[in-house]
Design an enzyme around this catalytic site. Structure first.
Site, PDB file in Angstrom:
ATOM      1  N   ASP A  17      -9.234  -4.356  -6.485  1.00  0.00           N
ATOM      2  CA  ASP A  17      -8.689  -4.951  -7.687  1.00  0.00           C
ATOM      3  C   ASP A  17      -7.787  -6.112  -7.235  1.00  0.00           C
ATOM      4  OD1 ASP A  17      -7.681  -5.130 -10.451  1.00  0.00           O
ATOM      5  OD2 ASP A  17      -5.842  -4.302  -9.581  1.00  0.00           O
ATOM      6  N   ASP A  19      -5.094  -8.246  -9.517  1.00  0.00           N
ATOM      7  CA  ASP A  19      -3.735  -8.310 -10.063  1.00  0.00           C
ATOM      8  C   ASP A  19      -2.997  -6.989  -9.858  1.00  0.00           C
ATOM      9  OD1 ASP A  19      -4.386 -10.833 -10.959  1.00  0.00           O
ATOM     10  OD2 ASP A  19      -5.010 -10.135 -12.933  1.00  0.00           O
ATOM     11  N   LYS A 254      28.948  12.249   3.307  1.00  0.00           N
ATOM     12  CA  LYS A 254      29.386  13.581   2.866  1.00  0.00           C
ATOM     13  C   LYS A 254      28.259  14.601   2.902  1.00  0.00           C
ATOM     14  CE  LYS A 254      32.802  11.938  -0.276  1.00  0.00           C
ATOM     15  NZ  LYS A 254      32.076  11.028  -1.149  1.00  0.00           N
ATOM     16  N   ASN A 262      25.753   0.346   2.019  1.00  0.00           N
ATOM     17  CA  ASN A 262      24.939  -0.229   0.948  1.00  0.00           C
ATOM     18  C   ASN A 262      25.234  -1.705   0.733  1.00  0.00           C
ATOM     19  OD1 ASN A 262      25.090   2.679   0.709  1.00  0.00           O
ATOM     20  ND2 ASN A 262      23.992   2.432  -1.205  1.00  0.00           N
ATOM     21  N   GLU A 312      19.767   0.782   1.653  1.00  0.00           N
ATOM     22  CA  GLU A 312      20.684   1.685   2.358  1.00  0.00           C
ATOM     23  C   GLU A 312      20.508   1.648   3.869  1.00  0.00           C
ATOM     24  OE1 GLU A 312      22.023   5.024   0.759  1.00  0.00           O
ATOM     25  OE2 GLU A 312      21.431   4.606  -1.305  1.00  0.00           O
ATOM     26  N   LEU A 315      23.626   1.974  10.265  1.00  0.00           N
ATOM     27  CA  LEU A 315      23.819   1.264  11.532  1.00  0.00           C
ATOM     28  C   LEU A 315      23.894   2.289  12.649  1.00  0.00           C
ATOM     29  CD1 LEU A 315      24.393  -0.854   9.375  1.00  0.00           C
ATOM     30  CD2 LEU A 315      26.277  -1.710  10.774  1.00  0.00           C
ATOM     31  N   TYR A 324      33.891  -1.356   4.208  1.00  0.00           N
ATOM     32  CA  TYR A 324      33.569  -1.869   2.874  1.00  0.00           C
ATOM     33  C   TYR A 324      34.071  -3.301   2.733  1.00  0.00           C
ATOM     34  CZ  TYR A 324      32.378   2.867   1.418  1.00  0.00           C
ATOM     35  OH  TYR A 324      31.791   4.090   1.301  1.00  0.00           O
ATOM     36  N   ARG A 337       7.653   4.341   7.260  1.00  0.00           N
ATOM     37  CA  ARG A 337       6.955   5.300   6.393  1.00  0.00           C
ATOM     38  C   ARG A 337       7.394   5.120   4.954  1.00  0.00           C
ATOM     39  NH1 ARG A 337      10.466   9.335   4.670  1.00  0.00           N
ATOM     40  NH2 ARG A 337      12.412   9.383   5.832  1.00  0.00           N
ATOM     41  N   PHE A 342      11.776  15.919  -0.325  1.00  0.00           N
ATOM     42  CA  PHE A 342      11.835  16.980   0.674  1.00  0.00           C
ATOM     43  C   PHE A 342      12.263  18.279   0.012  1.00  0.00           C
ATOM     44  CE2 PHE A 342      12.087  13.081   3.038  1.00  0.00           C
ATOM     45  CZ  PHE A 342      11.339  13.339   4.182  1.00  0.00           C
TER      46      PHE A 342
HETATM   47  P1  ADP Z   1      28.481   4.891   0.111  1.00  0.00           P
HETATM   48  O1  ADP Z   1      27.704   5.758  -0.791  1.00  0.00           O
HETATM   49  O2  ADP Z   1      29.666   4.265  -0.535  1.00  0.00           O
HETATM   50  O3  ADP Z   1      27.604   3.876   0.790  1.00  0.00           O
HETATM   51  P2  ADP Z   1      28.396   6.464   2.531  1.00  0.00           P
HETATM   52  O4  ADP Z   1      28.774   7.895   2.599  1.00  0.00           O
HETATM   53  O5  ADP Z   1      26.944   6.127   2.594  1.00  0.00           O
HETATM   54  O6  ADP Z   1      29.060   5.877   1.240  1.00  0.00           O
HETATM   55  O7  ADP Z   1      29.155   5.743   3.690  1.00  0.00           O
HETATM   56  C1  ADP Z   1      28.903   4.398   3.926  1.00  0.00           C
HETATM   57  C2  ADP Z   1      30.119   3.679   4.501  1.00  0.00           C
HETATM   58  O8  ADP Z   1      30.488   4.261   5.734  1.00  0.00           O
HETATM   59  C3  ADP Z   1      29.764   2.252   4.800  1.00  0.00           C
HETATM   60  O9  ADP Z   1      29.979   1.405   3.692  1.00  0.00           O
HETATM   61  C4  ADP Z   1      30.701   1.908   5.965  1.00  0.00           C
HETATM   62  O10 ADP Z   1      31.907   1.393   5.450  1.00  0.00           O
HETATM   63  C5  ADP Z   1      30.952   3.254   6.645  1.00  0.00           C
HETATM   64  N1  ADP Z   1      30.214   3.462   7.886  1.00  0.00           N
HETATM   65  C6  ADP Z   1      30.737   4.004   9.014  1.00  0.00           C
HETATM   66  N2  ADP Z   1      29.841   4.099   9.987  1.00  0.00           N
HETATM   67  C7  ADP Z   1      28.675   3.615   9.518  1.00  0.00           C
HETATM   68  C8  ADP Z   1      27.357   3.445  10.074  1.00  0.00           C
HETATM   69  N3  ADP Z   1      27.078   3.804  11.337  1.00  0.00           N
HETATM   70  N4  ADP Z   1      26.396   2.918   9.294  1.00  0.00           N
HETATM   71  C9  ADP Z   1      26.668   2.567   8.020  1.00  0.00           C
HETATM   72  N5  ADP Z   1      27.869   2.697   7.448  1.00  0.00           N
HETATM   73  C10 ADP Z   1      28.901   3.211   8.167  1.00  0.00           C
HETATM   74  N1  RBF Z   2      15.990   9.665   0.769  1.00  0.00           N
HETATM   75  C1  RBF Z   2      14.918  10.265   0.213  1.00  0.00           C
HETATM   76  O1  RBF Z   2      15.023  10.840  -0.857  1.00  0.00           O
HETATM   77  N2  RBF Z   2      13.706  10.252   0.834  1.00  0.00           N
HETATM   78  C2  RBF Z   2      13.518   9.661   2.026  1.00  0.00           C
HETATM   79  O2  RBF Z   2      12.391   9.668   2.540  1.00  0.00           O
HETATM   80  C3  RBF Z   2      14.636   9.027   2.654  1.00  0.00           C
HETATM   81  N3  RBF Z   2      14.509   8.415   3.850  1.00  0.00           N
HETATM   82  C4  RBF Z   2      15.598   7.803   4.428  1.00  0.00           C
HETATM   83  C5  RBF Z   2      15.475   7.185   5.656  1.00  0.00           C
HETATM   84  C6  RBF Z   2      16.569   6.553   6.260  1.00  0.00           C
HETATM   85  C7  RBF Z   2      16.408   5.908   7.581  1.00  0.00           C
HETATM   86  C8  RBF Z   2      17.834   6.561   5.610  1.00  0.00           C
HETATM   87  C9  RBF Z   2      19.015   5.910   6.232  1.00  0.00           C
HETATM   88  C10 RBF Z   2      17.949   7.191   4.387  1.00  0.00           C
HETATM   89  C11 RBF Z   2      16.858   7.820   3.775  1.00  0.00           C
HETATM   90  N4  RBF Z   2      16.984   8.501   2.576  1.00  0.00           N
HETATM   91  C12 RBF Z   2      15.877   9.064   1.981  1.00  0.00           C
HETATM   92  C13 RBF Z   2      18.110   8.128   1.759  1.00  0.00           C
HETATM   93  C14 RBF Z   2      19.203   9.090   1.638  1.00  0.00           C
HETATM   94  O3  RBF Z   2      18.823   9.904   0.575  1.00  0.00           O
HETATM   95  C15 RBF Z   2      20.363   8.191   1.284  1.00  0.00           C
HETATM   96  O4  RBF Z   2      20.914   7.685   2.431  1.00  0.00           O
HETATM   97  C16 RBF Z   2      21.313   8.911   0.417  1.00  0.00           C
HETATM   98  O5  RBF Z   2      20.786   8.884  -0.880  1.00  0.00           O
HETATM   99  C17 RBF Z   2      22.694   8.296   0.437  1.00  0.00           C
HETATM  100  O6  RBF Z   2      23.023   7.672  -0.766  1.00  0.00           O
HETATM  101 MG    MG Z   3      25.664   4.548   1.456  1.00  0.00          MG
END
Ligand code: ADP
Ligand code: RBF
Ligand code: MG
Length: 388
Positions: A17, A19, A254, A262, A312, A315, A324, A337, A342
């Site tokens: 297909d 479009d 958490k 993000n 998302e 690092l 932040y 992938r 899950f």
């Molecule tokens: P949020 O939902 O606000 O993104 P997270 O629990 O995902 O909260 O935490 C992300 C924050 O953690 C980032 O914005 C950054 O400030 C901090 N942080 C610390 N180490 C790392 C890392 N290795 N990769 C990404 N973010 C990190």
């Molecule tokens: N969330 C999913 O629901 N399914 C996934 O397959 C999935 N794969 C991820 C792969 C990587 C490398 C990372 C960093 C996150 C992934 N997550 C996935 C996202 C995870 O749910 C997300 O980091 C949380 O929702 C935090 O907001």
């Molecule tokens: Mg985050």
């Protein structure tokens, strides 16, 4: 890997297909209809977009006239929209993985047909902007060459006839429900690539539902496998995005022990709608801290079923503090992938840890290491600048 996969069926040719499957026409349809409906003071929203996927132009127009209660006939709408659409054909982009797929099958001598619900002339005009496409198809067939378009099987049956193949040895690749129905009615094997991933549960009659063309495994159908995967990763055309780190849903660290920095999706709605959701990797530059390996998810995170598509990046480095608001730049160089759901948090975490190992190893390959030196990553700036 390939040997452990069950062989679905012996397929000898592919019917595609256009479009929404090979071309990102949904992008321009949105622009055109938004501009048009604006003239009538009608709002354009995602709902209208979903209503028109996979419809013939006339069916789509009828749906819009009805849904938006437009003060015109379907014919009037069609003739007003027609030139607005043709003006945009030069701006249509191939969907990610489309050119790769066409090159692959063409290079391996697998005959391909293009079978679309648009008229033949529009098909030809649209693909004329994509180098190498037209010559790659053995058959091109439009809805004006048969009595009934999809979901009738006629287009596909005619395509098989012109390819000189049995319908049962054709593999159809389709994004719409109507296209899937047409393919099954024609007695063909059908892989669905839904344009709206959140609706993939509706595609029950397809033989397989994949998230994007990146996920097509031709060897499942007895066709030659792609050879560009490297250590479990698919190199892609690098993509550059950046901006300040924003607050996410606050559960990465958490709930998962996996923080994701993000990025604001503002300014990236085009990039986001073009990119298939999935797990990607590359390099991340933090304005004051350096360049790090990165693995990321783009999408709705099915386990949490987010209402919005988010970016998302995790690092792959231990930081002693949050960052932040800091400028973050990403160079996305490969795909791993599709996102999946899950059965438990533990299994999600285990999979993300596996993604991490895959990304870390791949980024040590010279092929991916070369992007680390890209000046884009080390320029300190909080701006949402795109790569030059
Ligand atoms: P949020 O939902 O606000 O993104 P997270 O629990 O995902 O909260 O935490 C992300 C924050 O953690 C980032 O914005 C950054 O400030 C901090 N942080 C610390 N180490 C790392 C890392 N290795 N990769 C990404 N973010 C990190
Ligand atoms: N969330 C999913 O629901 N399914 C996934 O397959 C999935 N794969 C991820 C792969 C990587 C490398 C990372 C960093 C996150 C992934 N997550 C996935 C996202 C995870 O749910 C997300 O980091 C949380 O929702 C935090 O907001
Ligand atoms: Mg985050």
């Amino acid at each position: 890997m390939a040997t452990t996969m069950p062989l679905r069926k012996l397929i000898s040719c592919v019917v595609l297909d256009l479009d929404g499957t090979l071309l990102n026409t949904d992008g321009i349809a949105g622009e055109v209809l938004k501009a048009y409906l604006g003239k009538y003071g009608k709002p354009w929203d995602g709902r209208v977009a979903q209503r028109i996927v996979g419809k013939t132009p006339i069916e789509a127009a009828a749906a819009i006239v009805e849904d938006c209660e437009l003060p015109c006939t379907v014919d009037e709408l069609m003739s007003e929209l027609d030139p607005m659409f043709s003006d945009q054909w030069c701006n249509i982009k191939p969907l990610p993985g489309a050119s790769r797929l066409i090159k692959h099958f063409n290079g391996h001598g697998v005959p391909m047909a293009l079978a679309s619900n648009s008229p033949r002339a529009s098909i030809e005009a649209k693909i004329s902007y994509q180098p190498g496409w037209k010559e790659s198809f053995s058959v091109i067939i439009g809805s004006d060459e048969v009595k009934m378009g999809k979901p009738s099987p006629e287009l596909f049956l005619e395509a098989a006839k012109r390819l000189n193949r049995e319908p049962s040895s054709c593999l159809v690749i389709e994004d719409s429900l109507t296209g899937v129905a047409a393919g099954k009615a024609a007695g063909m094997e059908v892989v669905a690539v839904p344009s709206f991933p959140k609706q993939s549960h509706l595609y029950m009659s397809a033989d397989e539902v994949i998230n994007s063309l990146f996920d097509l495994r031709p060897e499942k159908w007895g066709l030659p496998p792609f050879q560009d995967w490297v250590q479990g990763t698919l190199p892609i055309e690098p993509c550059y995005i950046g901006g300040p780190v924003v607050k996410g849903f606050g559960r990465g660290s958490k709930e998962l022990g996996i923080p994701t920095a993000n990025l604001s999706t503002e300014g990236y709605s085009n990039m986001l709608s073009e990119y298939p959701s999935g797990v990607y990797f590359g390099w991340a530059g933090l304005s004051t801290r350096g360049v790090f390996k990165m693995v990321m998810s783009i999408g709705w995170n099915p386990y949490f079923n987010n209402p919005e598509k988010t970016i998302e990046p995790w690092l792959l480095h231990d930081f002693d503090e949050d960052f932040y608001g800091e400028g973050l730049r990403l160079t996305i160089v490969g795909y791993i992938r599709p996102e999946t759901n899950f059965p438990s948090l533990e299994s999600l975490i285990a999979k993300i840890q596996e993604d991490r190992r895959i990304a870390e190893a791949a980024l040590d390959l010279p092929f991916f290491t070369r992007y680390k030196k890209d000046p884009y990553l080390s320029i300190s700036s909080l701006n949402n600048e795109h790569h030059p």
